[in-house]
Structures are given as C-alpha cells and as structure tokens.
Design a protein around this motif. Structure first.
Motif, PDB file in Angstrom:
ATOM      1  N   ASP A   1       0.838  -1.195   0.000  1.00 43.13           N
ATOM      2  CA  ASP A   1       0.000   0.000   0.000  1.00 43.13           C
ATOM      3  C   ASP A   1       0.873   1.245   0.000  1.00 43.13           C
ATOM      4  O   ASP A   1       1.899   1.299   0.683  1.00 43.13           O
ATOM      5  CB  ASP A   1      -0.928   0.009   1.211  1.00 43.13           C
ATOM      6  N   ARG A   2       0.456   2.226  -0.781  1.00 47.31           N
ATOM      7  CA  ARG A   2       1.193   3.491  -0.923  1.00 47.31           C
ATOM      8  C   ARG A   2       0.222   4.648  -0.687  1.00 47.31           C
ATOM      9  O   ARG A   2      -0.988   4.498  -0.824  1.00 47.31           O
ATOM     10  CB  ARG A   2       1.750   3.645  -2.340  1.00 47.31           C
ATOM     11  N   ASP A   3       0.778   5.816  -0.390  1.00 45.68           N
ATOM     12  CA  ASP A   3      -0.022   7.030  -0.358  1.00 45.68           C
ATOM     13  C   ASP A   3      -0.369   7.360  -1.803  1.00 45.68           C
ATOM     14  O   ASP A   3       0.534   7.643  -2.611  1.00 45.68           O
ATOM     15  CB  ASP A   3       0.753   8.174   0.300  1.00 45.68           C
ATOM     16  N   LEU A   4      -1.640   7.325  -2.134  1.00 47.22           N
ATOM     17  CA  LEU A   4      -2.068   7.434  -3.522  1.00 47.22           C
ATOM     18  C   LEU A   4      -1.608   8.731  -4.166  1.00 47.22           C
ATOM     19  O   LEU A   4      -1.051   8.720  -5.266  1.00 47.22           O
ATOM     20  CB  LEU A   4      -3.595   7.315  -3.590  1.00 47.22           C
ATOM     21  N   ARG A   5      -1.803   9.838  -3.521  1.00 43.98           N
ATOM     22  CA  ARG A   5      -1.461  11.112  -4.143  1.00 43.98           C
ATOM     23  C   ARG A   5       0.046  11.294  -4.320  1.00 43.98           C
ATOM     24  O   ARG A   5       0.505  11.772  -5.350  1.00 43.98           O
ATOM     25  CB  ARG A   5      -2.122  12.251  -3.397  1.00 43.98           C
TER      26      ARG A   5
END
Length: 104
Positions: free
Chosen positions: A41-45
C-alpha cells in the motif's frame, strides 16, 4: 493497438494519465481511495505525483478483463522507462475506490 477500457471510470483514469490531467485524475477518485504498487500500500497522491504526473506517465492498454476492471498495460514514465503492468480497479458509484498495480 491500444484497447479502450469498457468500464467508464477506468477509461477516464487512463485518459487522465495519458493527457497529464491531474484534476481529471483526482475527480475520478473517491475521497478515501487507496492503492497498492507491487503488493505494498502506498499514499495514492504521493505515488501519483512520483510515478505519473511528475514523471510523464503513460499507459497503453493491451487487454482488459472483468468488465474493464482488470487491465494489462505497457506503463511508461521518465523514471523507470517502460514495463508491462497489471492493474485492478474497484469502482463504486462511478468513482475509483481502490486500484492495485504491479509488474505483469
């Protein structure tokens, strides 16, 4: 030949990336949208800035499945070059709530 995804939100997602349109990209995302890259999981922005909008990201869709919610695409950016990638989308009420990508 580039395939046009049949799911409208996913089709608009690809178009937003290919035109470098950050506002259109953001408008497609649910307020709480999440994503993962190669299973993490990553920070989308932040991810979108680094992988797409600040790196001239582009997607050439090779194929789709699951009604346009799963794609195989050649993804190219100025950081990593070109690679074959898989994409899986979750869409609710016309908004993307999650997408997962990684090497195919």
């Amino acid at each position: 030949m580039t395939v046009q995804p049949s799911e409208p939100a996913v089709q608009a997602f690809v178009q937003a990336i290919n035109s470098g349109d950050r506002a259109a990209f953001d408008a497609l995302l649910d307020a709480g949208a999440t994503m993962s890259d190669d299973g993490t999981d990553r920070d989308l922005r932040s991810w979108a800035d680094g992988e797409i909008f600040n790196a001239d990201g582009r997607m050439d869709v090779e194929s789709e499945s699951d009604g346009g919610l799963a794609l195989i695409a050649e993804f190219t950016n100025s950081t990593w070059g070109s690679m074959r990638t898989r994409w899986r989308f979750t869409v609710a009420d016309g908004k993307i709530t999650r997408f997962e990508t990684g090497q195919a």
